[in-house]
Each structure stands twice: as structure tokens, then as C-alpha cells.
Design a protein around this motif. Structure first.
Motif, mmCIF file in Angstrom:
data_model
loop_
_atom_site.group_PDB
_atom_site.id
_atom_site.type_symbol
_atom_site.label_atom_id
_atom_site.label_comp_id
_atom_site.label_asym_id
_atom_site.label_seq_id
_atom_site.Cartn_x
_atom_site.Cartn_y
_atom_site.Cartn_z
ATOM 1 N N ASP A 42 34.166 36.459 63.271
ATOM 2 C CA ASP A 42 32.523 36.427 63.560
ATOM 3 C C ASP A 42 31.971 36.478 62.605
ATOM 4 O O ASP A 42 30.766 36.495 62.585
ATOM 5 C CB ASP A 42 32.257 37.976 64.441
ATOM 6 N N ARG A 43 32.010 35.972 61.280
ATOM 7 C CA ARG A 43 31.319 35.900 60.376
ATOM 8 C C ARG A 43 30.945 34.506 59.798
ATOM 9 O O ARG A 43 30.482 33.952 58.922
ATOM 10 C CB ARG A 43 31.933 36.269 59.046
ATOM 11 N N ALA A 44 31.159 33.585 61.054
ATOM 12 C CA ALA A 44 30.617 32.100 60.712
ATOM 13 C C ALA A 44 29.298 31.996 60.399
ATOM 14 O O ALA A 44 28.862 31.026 59.678
ATOM 15 C CB ALA A 44 30.920 31.512 62.223
ATOM 16 N N LEU A 45 28.310 32.810 60.709
ATOM 17 C CA LEU A 45 26.894 32.764 60.356
ATOM 18 C C LEU A 45 26.606 32.908 58.822
ATOM 19 O O LEU A 45 26.066 32.298 57.951
ATOM 20 C CB LEU A 45 25.866 33.653 60.792
ATOM 21 N N PHE A 46 27.453 34.072 58.447
ATOM 22 C CA PHE A 46 27.325 34.187 57.020
ATOM 23 C C PHE A 46 28.157 33.042 56.055
ATOM 24 O O PHE A 46 27.541 32.843 55.292
ATOM 25 C CB PHE A 46 28.133 35.525 56.623
ATOM 26 N N VAL A 47 29.314 32.593 56.668
ATOM 27 C CA VAL A 47 30.111 31.525 56.025
ATOM 28 C C VAL A 47 29.132 30.172 55.805
ATOM 29 O O VAL A 47 29.214 29.654 54.986
ATOM 30 C CB VAL A 47 31.434 31.126 56.626
ATOM 31 N N SER A 48 28.364 30.085 57.056
ATOM 32 C CA SER A 48 27.620 28.882 56.906
ATOM 33 C C SER A 48 26.389 28.662 56.061
ATOM 34 O O SER A 48 26.134 27.987 55.546
ATOM 35 C CB SER A 48 26.866 28.535 58.206
ATOM 36 N N ILE A 49 25.797 30.276 55.729
ATOM 37 C CA ILE A 49 24.732 30.159 54.626
ATOM 38 C C ILE A 49 25.539 30.009 53.057
ATOM 39 O O ILE A 49 24.824 29.396 52.367
ATOM 40 C CB ILE A 49 24.117 31.586 54.667
ATOM 41 N N VAL A 50 26.698 30.822 53.015
ATOM 42 C CA VAL A 50 27.361 30.588 51.917
ATOM 43 C C VAL A 50 27.704 28.859 51.599
ATOM 44 O O VAL A 50 27.553 28.600 50.473
ATOM 45 C CB VAL A 50 28.505 31.366 51.670
ATOM 46 N N LEU A 51 28.232 28.273 52.838
ATOM 47 C CA LEU A 51 28.421 26.964 52.475
ATOM 48 C C LEU A 51 27.196 26.186 52.015
ATOM 49 O O LEU A 51 27.312 25.348 51.049
ATOM 50 C CB LEU A 51 28.895 26.160 53.664
ATOM 51 N N ILE A 52 25.989 26.551 52.635
ATOM 52 C CA ILE A 52 24.962 25.966 52.224
ATOM 53 C C ILE A 52 24.407 26.003 50.690
ATOM 54 O O ILE A 52 24.107 25.066 49.937
ATOM 55 C CB ILE A 52 23.644 26.092 53.332
ATOM 56 N N VAL A 53 24.635 27.490 50.451
ATOM 57 C CA VAL A 53 24.014 27.580 48.820
ATOM 58 C C VAL A 53 25.157 26.947 47.997
ATOM 59 O O VAL A 53 24.952 26.539 47.035
ATOM 60 C CB VAL A 53 24.104 29.125 48.815
ATOM 61 N N THR A 54 26.458 27.110 48.114
ATOM 62 C CA THR A 54 27.424 26.563 47.185
ATOM 63 C C THR A 54 27.387 25.084 47.193
ATOM 64 O O THR A 54 27.377 24.573 46.174
ATOM 65 C CB THR A 54 28.816 26.731 47.999
ATOM 66 N N GLY A 55 27.061 24.292 48.496
ATOM 67 C CA GLY A 55 26.827 22.737 48.542
ATOM 68 C C GLY A 55 25.700 22.442 47.718
ATOM 69 O O GLY A 55 25.757 21.421 46.742
ATOM 70 N N PHE A 56 24.756 23.168 47.842
ATOM 71 C CA PHE A 56 23.534 22.955 46.938
ATOM 72 C C PHE A 56 23.697 22.978 45.638
ATOM 73 O O PHE A 56 23.180 22.202 44.471
ATOM 74 C CB PHE A 56 22.342 23.851 47.457
ATOM 75 N N ALA A 57 24.487 24.136 45.157
ATOM 76 C CA ALA A 57 24.695 24.379 43.724
ATOM 77 C C ALA A 57 25.827 23.655 43.093
ATOM 78 O O ALA A 57 25.601 22.925 42.251
ATOM 79 C CB ALA A 57 25.487 25.764 43.508
ATOM 80 N N ILE A 58 26.506 22.837 43.864
ATOM 81 C CA ILE A 58 27.496 21.898 43.513
ATOM 82 C C ILE A 58 26.574 20.530 43.446
ATOM 83 O O ILE A 58 27.055 19.780 42.453
ATOM 84 C CB ILE A 58 28.639 21.608 44.430
ATOM 85 N N MET A 59 25.768 20.196 44.109
ATOM 86 C CA MET A 59 25.081 19.057 44.102
ATOM 87 C C MET A 59 24.226 19.152 42.754
ATOM 88 O O MET A 59 23.745 18.227 42.451
ATOM 89 C CB MET A 59 23.994 18.926 45.271
ATOM 90 N N VAL A 60 23.540 20.286 42.392
ATOM 91 C CA VAL A 60 22.719 20.394 40.994
ATOM 92 C C VAL A 60 23.423 20.567 39.892
ATOM 93 O O VAL A 60 22.783 20.025 38.897
ATOM 94 C CB VAL A 60 21.923 21.343 41.365
ATOM 95 N N ALA A 61 24.571 21.022 39.950
ATOM 96 C CA ALA A 61 25.376 21.317 38.825
ATOM 97 C C ALA A 61 25.799 19.937 37.702
ATOM 98 O O ALA A 61 25.608 20.083 36.579
ATOM 99 C CB ALA A 61 26.915 21.889 39.082
#
Length: 69
Positions: A42-61
Motif C-alpha cells: 500500500d506504499r505506492a504513493l510514497f514510492v512514487s514520490i521517492v521515484l520523482i525525487v530520485t529521478g530528479f537527483a539523477i538528472m541533475v547529478a
């Protein structure tokens, strides 16, 4: 290599955005990755938020890392 890392970050971020769209509206149910992994439960909402933040961090790195000559 920089373009590949940025593309991977974009794909990860789009998965997170798709997960949020699915949680809020019910659309994109087959497209989102977090929904199909039973481990998240049931943590799909939290995982989606983490994926957004992680993806943005990878793009900026790649821009944040200085080239050493």
C-alpha cells in the motif's frame, strides 16, 4: 554517458509521475512500475514520490559533478 544518465533519470521520474497520476485518478494502471511490485504493498504513493525525487537527483547529478582533467 551524461545523456544516458539523464535519460535514465527522466525515465525514473516519469515512472514516479505516472504513479502519482494513477493514485489520484486511476489512469495509467498498466504503465506504472511501482504498482506491479507486490513488495511495496500500500506504499505506492510514497514510492512514487521517492521515484520523482530520485529521478530528479539523477538528472541533475551529471551537471553537479566537476570534470577532473
Amino acid at each position: 554517458m551524461k545523456k544516458f544518465i539523464e535519460a535514465a533519470g527522466l525515465i525514473i521520474m516519469l515512472q514516479g509521475i505516472g504513479g502519482l497520476v494513477h493514485e489520484w485518478t486511476g489512469w495509467l494502471r498498466l504503465w506504472t512500475l511501482a504498482r506491479h511490485i507486490d513488495f511495496f504493498g500500500d506504499r505506492a504513493l510514497f514510492v512514487s514520490i521517492v521515484l520523482i525525487v530520485t529521478g530528479f537527483a539523477i538528472m541533475v547529478a551529471p551537471d553537479a559533478v566537476r570534470k577532473r582533467s
